[in-house]
Design a protein around this motif. Sequence first.
Motif, PDB file in Angstrom:
ATOM      1  N   VAL A   1       0.670  -1.019  -0.061  1.00  0.00           N
ATOM      2  CA  VAL A   1      -0.015   0.154  -0.063  1.00  0.00           C
ATOM      3  C   VAL A   1       0.977   1.267  -0.105  1.00  0.00           C
ATOM      4  CG1 VAL A   1      -1.622   1.584   1.258  1.00  0.00           C
ATOM      5  CG2 VAL A   1      -2.115  -0.819   1.475  1.00  0.00           C
ATOM      6  N   ARG A   2       1.975   1.286   0.522  1.00  0.00           N
ATOM      7  CA  ARG A   2       2.886   2.557   1.000  1.00  0.00           C
ATOM      8  C   ARG A   2       3.619   2.680  -0.270  1.00  0.00           C
ATOM      9  NH1 ARG A   2       3.694   0.341   6.258  1.00  0.00           N
ATOM     10  NH2 ARG A   2       5.192  -0.720   6.182  1.00  0.00           N
ATOM     11  N   ASP A   3       3.811   1.352  -1.246  1.00  0.00           N
ATOM     12  CA  ASP A   3       4.887   1.716  -2.561  1.00  0.00           C
ATOM     13  C   ASP A   3       3.538   2.121  -3.367  1.00  0.00           C
ATOM     14  OD1 ASP A   3       7.173   0.737  -1.615  1.00  0.00           O
ATOM     15  OD2 ASP A   3       6.216  -1.261  -2.210  1.00  0.00           O
ATOM     16  N   LEU A   4       3.062   1.694  -3.544  1.00  0.00           N
ATOM     17  CA  LEU A   4       1.230   2.618  -4.376  1.00  0.00           C
ATOM     18  C   LEU A   4       1.251   3.556  -4.310  1.00  0.00           C
ATOM     19  CD1 LEU A   4      -0.620   1.893  -6.247  1.00  0.00           C
ATOM     20  CD2 LEU A   4      -2.408   1.379  -4.398  1.00  0.00           C
ATOM     21  N   ASP A   5       1.815   4.730  -2.852  1.00  0.00           N
ATOM     22  CA  ASP A   5       1.544   5.378  -2.785  1.00  0.00           C
ATOM     23  C   ASP A   5       0.820   6.759  -3.154  1.00  0.00           C
ATOM     24  OD1 ASP A   5       3.092   8.606  -2.194  1.00  0.00           O
ATOM     25  OD2 ASP A   5       4.162   9.212  -3.599  1.00  0.00           O
ATOM     26  N   ILE A   6      -0.438   6.314  -3.379  1.00  0.00           N
ATOM     27  CA  ILE A   6      -2.008   6.539  -4.059  1.00  0.00           C
ATOM     28  C   ILE A   6      -2.606   7.345  -2.667  1.00  0.00           C
ATOM     29  CG2 ILE A   6      -3.417   4.952  -3.751  1.00  0.00           C
ATOM     30  CD1 ILE A   6      -4.034   5.304  -6.287  1.00  0.00           C
ATOM     31  N   LEU A   7      -2.561   7.421  -0.961  1.00  0.00           N
ATOM     32  CA  LEU A   7      -3.287   8.253   0.014  1.00  0.00           C
ATOM     33  C   LEU A   7      -3.070   9.672   0.231  1.00  0.00           C
ATOM     34  CD1 LEU A   7      -2.052   5.147   2.949  1.00  0.00           C
ATOM     35  CD2 LEU A   7      -4.713   5.209   1.696  1.00  0.00           C
ATOM     36  N   ASP A   8      -4.597   9.351   0.251  1.00  0.00           N
ATOM     37  CA  ASP A   8      -4.570  11.160   0.565  1.00  0.00           C
ATOM     38  C   ASP A   8      -4.057  12.145  -0.659  1.00  0.00           C
ATOM     39  OD1 ASP A   8      -5.777  10.565   3.323  1.00  0.00           O
ATOM     40  OD2 ASP A   8      -3.318  10.067   3.787  1.00  0.00           O
ATOM     41  N   THR A   9      -4.539  11.590  -1.958  1.00  0.00           N
ATOM     42  CA  THR A   9      -4.021  11.780  -3.193  1.00  0.00           C
ATOM     43  C   THR A   9      -5.590  12.078  -3.797  1.00  0.00           C
ATOM     44  OG1 THR A   9      -4.423   9.450  -4.551  1.00  0.00           O
ATOM     45  CG2 THR A   9      -2.037  10.856  -4.262  1.00  0.00           C
ATOM     46  N   SER A  10      -5.656  13.417  -4.715  1.00  0.00           N
ATOM     47  CA  SER A  10      -7.091  13.603  -5.408  1.00  0.00           C
ATOM     48  C   SER A  10      -7.512  12.979  -5.861  1.00  0.00           C
ATOM     49  CB  SER A  10      -6.122  15.563  -5.663  1.00  0.00           C
ATOM     50  OG  SER A  10      -5.820  16.004  -5.238  1.00  0.00           O
ATOM     51  N   PRO A  11      -8.696  13.395  -6.418  1.00  0.00           N
ATOM     52  CA  PRO A  11      -9.936  12.448  -7.112  1.00  0.00           C
ATOM     53  C   PRO A  11      -9.057  12.553  -8.774  1.00  0.00           C
ATOM     54  CG  PRO A  11     -11.253  13.981  -5.852  1.00  0.00           C
ATOM     55  CD  PRO A  11      -9.396  14.284  -5.112  1.00  0.00           C
TER      56      PRO A  11
END
Length: 406
Positions: free
Chosen positions: A17-27
């Motif tokens: 999940v961390r490698d995806l680096d997508i948490l809290d990104t904009s729509p």
Amino acid sequence: MIQPVQPINEEKRLQAVRDLDILDTSPEESFDSITTIASQICNMPVALITVIDDKRNWFKSKVGSKISESSREISFCTHAILDPKNMLEIRDASTDERFRDNPLVNDQKEGVKYYAGVPLLDPEGFPLGTLCVLDFKKNALNRRQKKALKALGKQVEILYEYRKKNKALEDIRNSLDENNKVLREFASTVSHDLKMPLANMILTADVLKAKYSSKLDEEGINYLNYLKQSGLTLSDYINGLLDHYSSGNFHAEIQQEIFLNDLLEDIIDLLQINETCEINLPDNNLKIHGNSAALGQVFMNLISNSLKYNNREKIVIDIDCTENREYFNFSISDNGIGVPEEKQQTIFELFTTVADKDRQGRKGHGIGLSTVKKLVESLGGSITIVSQEGKGTRMEFSIKRSDLAD
């Protein structure tokens, strides 16, 4: 209510999940279009793309929901990822012991009754979250809807992989930009630091020759000439490096009004041509809006090459220019030695030379054409070579027209 257990290899899953680096990104429209389609195909009021970290179920995309995340302890999706190869379907959450006391179910206004979630996996098989649909009443998906939801889940997984690859490429580009910046600074510093000692060496050779030539034999004079010539060659090399690494600093947006033939005549004067040479300029003195310094340096390098790499008694150089709605197109043709076919693919690379020696018997440093390529590209154009060994060379390049151009 039964709280979900942690998946097997939870630490590795969280790292994925961390490698995806997508948490809290904009729509993003690419994800939002998938949730919209999922909602329509499944005929559900809510569709979500979720990512599950250690404490929450965060929504990358949502249709029909006002909240952007939920606690992991009450999340339906945290149950769904426990069986990553299968879709989880809850037809009536109010009667399911895992969810019947769940606050998401017991909400009197928008209590979730139906849930169907497809786990979203990374290439290693770790579940990152889900693509899910929800309803506020009991419901069920038919076979075709389930198949469609799973297919949409695969599309999300593909988007995730594209995202990771794009991020990796961006990291590489940033690293290269930083390395190039350090290299430019290093080359500039070293080059400037070498120029003064070189100038002193060349001047000293002239002084020694003037003061002591009567006391030196022919061999001694030749050594002094060789010393001076070597200094001049190294000085040209350093100047070429400075030009190459500073060429990226030209600002294409700096526009001046340029009359092409006037610019070319100034360049020809600067070159102080001693050889028998005929340079034919374009018939019309074309008016160009562009970066005069960058365009001038391109022509200076190309005309200089046509002079240096030419073994004819009379050098002939033809310069032409045409224009269309998007570009100015230039060509410089000569009757020189030409470029061997095997070198034409690499001639614009740094430190690649046209020939072992030029007209004066000097070895080139292979910086000029790489500098020309950088300058032309900074002006929004491209450059190509058409050449036949022993018969001459034609360099063709373009620059993008400015909005100021008539």
